[in-house]
Enzyme design. Structure first.
Site, PDB file in Angstrom:
ATOM      1  CG  ASP A  14      43.888  33.781  33.872  1.00  0.00           C
ATOM      2  OD1 ASP A  14      43.899  33.598  35.108  1.00  0.00           O
ATOM      3  OD2 ASP A  14      44.837  34.294  33.266  1.00  0.00           O
ATOM      4  CB  SER A  15      42.968  37.562  36.261  1.00  0.00           C
ATOM      5  OG  SER A  15      44.293  37.113  35.996  1.00  0.00           O
ATOM      6  CE1 TYR A  46      40.150  38.557  38.641  1.00  0.00           C
ATOM      7  CE2 TYR A  46      40.132  36.164  38.855  1.00  0.00           C
ATOM      8  CZ  TYR A  46      39.547  37.328  38.392  1.00  0.00           C
ATOM      9  OH  TYR A  46      38.355  37.254  37.700  1.00  0.00           O
ATOM     10  CB  CYS A  77      42.364  31.458  37.017  1.00  0.00           C
ATOM     11  SG  CYS A  77      42.724  32.703  38.250  1.00  0.00           S
ATOM     12  CG  ASN A  78      47.291  28.003  39.333  1.00  0.00           C
ATOM     13  OD1 ASN A  78      47.539  26.858  39.649  1.00  0.00           O
ATOM     14  ND2 ASN A  78      47.599  28.472  38.129  1.00  0.00           N
ATOM     15  CD  GLU A 157      47.194  40.097  31.459  1.00  0.00           C
ATOM     16  OE1 GLU A 157      46.632  40.882  30.682  1.00  0.00           O
ATOM     17  OE2 GLU A 157      46.888  38.890  31.540  1.00  0.00           O
ATOM     18  CB  CYS A 189      50.481  31.964  38.276  1.00  0.00           C
ATOM     19  SG  CYS A 189      49.728  33.336  37.364  1.00  0.00           S
ATOM     20  CG  HIS A 191      49.350  35.488  33.724  1.00  0.00           C
ATOM     21  ND1 HIS A 191      48.170  35.223  34.385  1.00  0.00           N
ATOM     22  CD2 HIS A 191      49.106  36.574  32.936  1.00  0.00           C
ATOM     23  CE1 HIS A 191      47.253  36.130  34.017  1.00  0.00           C
ATOM     24  NE2 HIS A 191      47.801  36.950  33.144  1.00  0.00           N
TER      25      HIS A 191
END
Ligand code: DGL
Length: 302
Positions: A14-15, A46, A77-78, A157, A189, A191
């Site tokens: 993922d990012s 992203y 990660c979408n 994050e 997403c 996250h």
């Protein structure tokens, strides 16, 4: 299939920390598998980037994971799934590469009673319309309302999953879905499951679906079908890597419940368009203490 191949890790990326929501589900479905997780925190978020740029990042990460010998890969990660899934599969026909959008669409099509589905995602995923296409493939009459939430990933994050700012951002995102009278909302997403308590409090009438559960089931089915399941001969390893600061990533990991026991946290580096993963060979991680010393004595720089 050889034992070495079956013991190779599953690559997950993922990012940032969002893909850990997928890793948690993978651990539930596949408790004996070695995993190699990459967070591309040098490039997070992203979501506001051009789709071609994200595709290049995601394809390079898959290339690096295949070079490391991963036996299968999950794009946790979408936006990577939306932009790069097909290319990565074409580039590596011998390695199963799975994404999260198909699973999310399946969950939404199954769950919605009224045929109106919302999708909360990053700007790029919303722009790609990948969810609308995937849901329409399964349920052509469903109305899909995609809403971009540019503020969510930086909040997650930063660990601000319960802040007033997060609550305000969620109210803004939910308003158009309430106006559209959706009954089901895809967390588009990886996250966003970290924001689930606030989302449920803001919209108790909506059912929030997390694609990661079905994604993990699909990976388990794939490994079974390909005869790639690892035998439970020793405890599995979980190697984590970031293109950002490993010490900071380690702190983020330590705050999250239900993760596999951490074998190592390493720095990965971009060299132009190519990614170098500092991982051990044969799916094994180096000793965690040795690595801790290594990154403490040489602070990470990106
Ligand atoms: N978690 C990722 C996704 O599912 C990307 C978030 C971002 O970096 O914007 O799309």
């Amino acid at each position: 299939m050889s034992e070495a191949r079956r013991s190779a890790p599953i690559g997950v990326f993922d990012s940032g920390i969002g893909g850990l929501t997928v890793l948690r589900q993978l651990r539930r479905q596949l408790p004996f598998e070695n995993v190699l997780y990459l967070a591309d925190q040098a490039h997070v978020p992203y979501g506001g980037r051009p789709l071609d740029e994200v595709r290049a990042f995601a394809c390079a990460i898959v290339d690096a994971m295949v070079r490391q010998g991963c036996k299968a890969i999950v794009m946790a990660c979408n936006i990577s799934t939306a932009t790069a899934l097909e290319s990565a599969r074409e580039n590596h026909p011998g390695v199963p590469v799975l994404g999260v959008i198909g699973p999310g669409a399946q969950a939404a099509a199954h769950e919605s009673r009224v045929g109106r589905v919302g999708v909360l995602s990053t700007e790029g995923t919303a722009r790609s319309r990948a969810y609308t296409r995937a849901i329409h493939r399964l349920a052509p009459d469903t109305q899909v309302f995609e809403v971009a939430c540019p503020g969510f990933v930086p909040l997650v994050e930063a660990g601000e999953t319960g802040s007033a700012e997060a609550g305000a951002a969620i109210e803004l995102a939910i308003a158009p879905l309430r106006a559209a009278r959706v009954d089901t909302v895809v967390l588009g997403c990886t996250h966003y499951p970290f924001l689930l308590p606030l989302l449920q409090a803001a919209a108790p009438e909506m059912c929030f679906v997390d694609p990661s559960e079905i994604a993990a089931v699909r990976m388990a089915d794939t490994l079974r079908h390909e005869e790639l399941l690892r035998a439970h001969v020793s405890p599995p390893s979980a190697c984590f890597s970031t293109t950002g600061d490993p010490a900071h990533f380690r702190l983020q990991l330590d705050l999250l419940p239900d993760l596999p026991t951490i074998s190592s946290v390493l720095r990965a580096s971009w060299h132009g368009a190519a990614l170098e993963l500092a991982m051990a060979r044969d799916g094994k991680c180096p000793d965690v203490r040795e690595l801790d010393e290594r990154y403490q004595s040489a602070p990470a720089q990106v």
